[in-house]
Scaffold this motif. Structure first.
Motif, PDB file in Angstrom:
ATOM      1  N   SER A   1     -38.858   3.473 -45.166  1.00 51.30           N
ATOM      2  CA  SER A   1     -39.155   4.783 -44.532  1.00 51.30           C
ATOM      3  C   SER A   1     -40.613   5.168 -44.763  1.00 51.30           C
ATOM      4  O   SER A   1     -41.283   5.670 -43.863  1.00 51.30           O
ATOM      5  CB  SER A   1     -38.270   5.868 -45.147  1.00 51.30           C
TER       6      SER A   1
ATOM      7  N   ARG B   1     -42.969   3.328 -42.539  1.00 49.99           N
ATOM      8  CA  ARG B   1     -42.939   3.851 -41.159  1.00 49.99           C
ATOM      9  C   ARG B   1     -43.771   5.130 -41.082  1.00 49.99           C
ATOM     10  O   ARG B   1     -44.525   5.346 -40.145  1.00 49.99           O
ATOM     11  CB  ARG B   1     -41.508   4.111 -40.714  1.00 49.99           C
TER      12      ARG B   1
ATOM     13  N   ALA C   1     -40.232  -8.536 -41.919  1.00 49.20           N
ATOM     14  CA  ALA C   1     -39.790  -9.891 -42.282  1.00 49.20           C
ATOM     15  C   ALA C   1     -38.956 -10.509 -41.170  1.00 49.20           C
ATOM     16  O   ALA C   1     -38.846 -11.726 -41.052  1.00 49.20           O
ATOM     17  CB  ALA C   1     -38.948  -9.829 -43.552  1.00 49.20           C
TER      18      ALA C   1
ATOM     19  N   ARG D   1     -35.685  -9.375 -40.842  1.00 51.38           N
ATOM     20  CA  ARG D   1     -34.337  -9.433 -41.436  1.00 51.38           C
ATOM     21  C   ARG D   1     -33.265  -8.876 -40.514  1.00 51.38           C
ATOM     22  O   ARG D   1     -32.116  -9.242 -40.598  1.00 51.38           O
ATOM     23  CB  ARG D   1     -34.296  -8.575 -42.720  1.00 51.38           C
ATOM     24  N   THR D   2     -33.658  -7.920 -39.658  1.00 51.15           N
ATOM     25  CA  THR D   2     -32.639  -7.258 -38.840  1.00 51.15           C
ATOM     26  C   THR D   2     -32.853  -7.636 -37.377  1.00 51.15           C
ATOM     27  O   THR D   2     -33.954  -8.011 -36.970  1.00 51.15           O
ATOM     28  CB  THR D   2     -32.745  -5.725 -38.971  1.00 51.15           C
TER      29      THR D   2
ATOM     30  N   ILE E   1     -36.705  -1.007 -36.080  1.00 55.51           N
ATOM     31  CA  ILE E   1     -37.231   0.188 -35.411  1.00 55.51           C
ATOM     32  C   ILE E   1     -38.637  -0.115 -34.882  1.00 55.51           C
ATOM     33  O   ILE E   1     -39.449  -0.720 -35.584  1.00 55.51           O
ATOM     34  CB  ILE E   1     -37.329   1.358 -36.430  1.00 55.51           C
TER      35      ILE E   1
ATOM     36  N   ARG F   1     -42.210   4.184 -54.174  1.00 55.16           N
ATOM     37  CA  ARG F   1     -41.551   5.484 -54.347  1.00 55.16           C
ATOM     38  C   ARG F   1     -40.987   5.506 -55.768  1.00 55.16           C
ATOM     39  O   ARG F   1     -40.447   4.495 -56.236  1.00 55.16           O
ATOM     40  CB  ARG F   1     -40.502   5.690 -53.273  1.00 55.16           C
TER      41      ARG F   1
ATOM     42  N   ARG G   1     -26.556  -6.869 -47.617  1.00 49.43           N
ATOM     43  CA  ARG G   1     -25.798  -8.081 -47.262  1.00 49.43           C
ATOM     44  C   ARG G   1     -26.160  -9.274 -48.141  1.00 49.43           C
ATOM     45  O   ARG G   1     -25.321 -10.068 -48.520  1.00 49.43           O
ATOM     46  CB  ARG G   1     -26.117  -8.428 -45.794  1.00 49.43           C
TER      47      ARG G   1
ATOM     48  N   ARG H   1     -21.780  -1.920 -46.638  1.00 51.30           N
ATOM     49  CA  ARG H   1     -22.516  -1.312 -45.515  1.00 51.30           C
ATOM     50  C   ARG H   1     -23.718  -2.207 -45.228  1.00 51.30           C
ATOM     51  O   ARG H   1     -24.522  -2.486 -46.105  1.00 51.30           O
ATOM     52  CB  ARG H   1     -22.962   0.107 -45.862  1.00 51.30           C
TER      53      ARG H   1
ATOM     54  N   ARG I   1     -27.398   1.706 -39.994  1.00 52.14           N
ATOM     55  CA  ARG I   1     -28.789   1.630 -40.463  1.00 52.14           C
ATOM     56  C   ARG I   1     -29.158   3.007 -40.987  1.00 52.14           C
ATOM     57  O   ARG I   1     -28.888   3.997 -40.332  1.00 52.14           O
ATOM     58  CB  ARG I   1     -29.656   1.256 -39.246  1.00 52.14           C
TER      59      ARG I   1
END
Ligand code: 3Y8
Ligand code: NAP
Length: 240
Positions: A7, A10, A28, A30-31, A35, A95, A132, A149, A169
């Motif tokens: 986040s 972004r 990377a 990965r998904t 976005i 963070r 995952r 999830r 997501r």
């Protein structure tokens, strides 16, 4: 170049677009459908630290911001090595780790191995909210029901005899996570200490429901310059 996937990364991408900074964002891959962002984006690995160093030199990148997730240990180590090898300045946008507050019932695990070991207990209903990639390690404890999830529909079922899968997501909110914990009668939440706001809803929901949370500490990284705000990154870019 912004090494992204969080986040905060972004938010940084949005800021550099507004300020008109010449920037490139890196996923990377990965998904299935990450976005989209308001700056040029590349997707996929670099081929290790050497590949990243070559990439920095070939594309004339002048600043690298590592805004990846605190558990993205390999890319962060590679960025430190590539910055050292090429002399390209590196700054991490991180963070702060979450810390327990009044009402939290946390069990701390120094790493994923000890989190797995901590589940050598009588059958629980576990919200295994670690994504995952590491789920298969928990197959040594098939006695639990696991709620998983994940970001994308899994191609194959995880090797866990008793599980349910939610495809979603983040960032997540407390009401949704609380309903999820109640719907699946969860008795224990397992989470990485990701920090930030996008993943903390399950911790707030667990507190509200009086559930214990097994919190996995972050991997340790070699020393590097770190900041925790977009403003500090913009200041660093302007003055480095
Ligand atoms: C590909 C980019 C944004 C960034 C959103 C943050 C928040 C929502 C919460 C739960 C925990 C988990 C997971 C999670 C969160 C943010 C952030 C964050 C945790 C996307 C994204 C990419 C990934 C990769 C994915 C991992 C997985 C981890 C799911 C995009 C959506 C569990 C981390 O199937 C896979 O291979 C997925 C792998 C790495 C961890 C794992 O080991 O499975 N993130 N997540 C990035 C890339 O390709 O470079 O698709 O748009 C980003 C986000 N996920 O823009 O607002 O900033 O942390 N991501 C964890 O905390 O343990 C979910 O379910 O409660
Ligand atoms: P990782 O284990 O640290 O890195 C594995 C390999 O993936 C790296 O060596 C590199 O490949 C490639 N890679 C990772 N991040 C990259 C990036 N931003 N751009 C280009 N290549 C990248 O990484 P991970 O933990 O799988 O995380 C992958 C992505 O998901 C990162 O963007 C991270 O910010 C995001 N994410 C991760 C988590 C998590 O829990 N780990 C949570 C939220 C978001 P090469 O060696 O080929 O260069």
């Amino acid at each position: 170049m912004i090494l992204g996937g969080t986040s905060e990364a972004r938010a940084l991408a949005q800021r550099v677009a507004i300020d008109g900074v010449n920037a490139l964002y890196s996923y990377a891959g990965r998904t299935k459908s990450p976005i989209s962002l308001p700056i040029p984006t590349r997707i996929g690995g670099f081929g290790g630290a050497d590949g990243l160093a070559t990439y920095l030199q070939e594309t004339g990148i002048t600043h690298v911001i590592d805004a990846t997730h605190p558990y993205a240990e390999t890319i962060s180590r590679n960025a430190i090595a590539a910055a050292k090898a090429t002399g390209v300045p590196l700054l991490a946008l991180t963070r702060p780790a979450w810390t327990p507050v009044e009402g939290d019932e946390w069990i701390n695990a120094p790493d994923m191995d000890s989190a797995v070991a901590a589940l050598a207990i009588e059958p629980q209903r576990v919200f295994l909210a670690i994504g995952r990639q590491e789920v298969a390690r928990f197959s040594v404890h098939p006695q639990h029901f696991y709620l998983l999830r994940v970001v994308d529909e899994p191609k194959t079922a995880p090797p866990l005899p008793d599980h349910a899968i939610v495809v979603a997501r983040g960032p997540f909110d407390e009401a949704t996570d609380r309903a999820l914990l109640e719907e699946h009668r969860i008795s224990l939440v397992v989470t990485k200490n990701a920090g930030g706001t996008g993943a903390r809803a399950k911790i707030d929901a667990a507190r509200a429901l009086g559930l214990p949370v097994l919190v996995i500490d972050r991997p340790r990284l070699p020393g590097r310059d770190e900041v925790t705000s977009v403003d500090q990154v913009m200041d660093w870019v302007a003055h480095t």
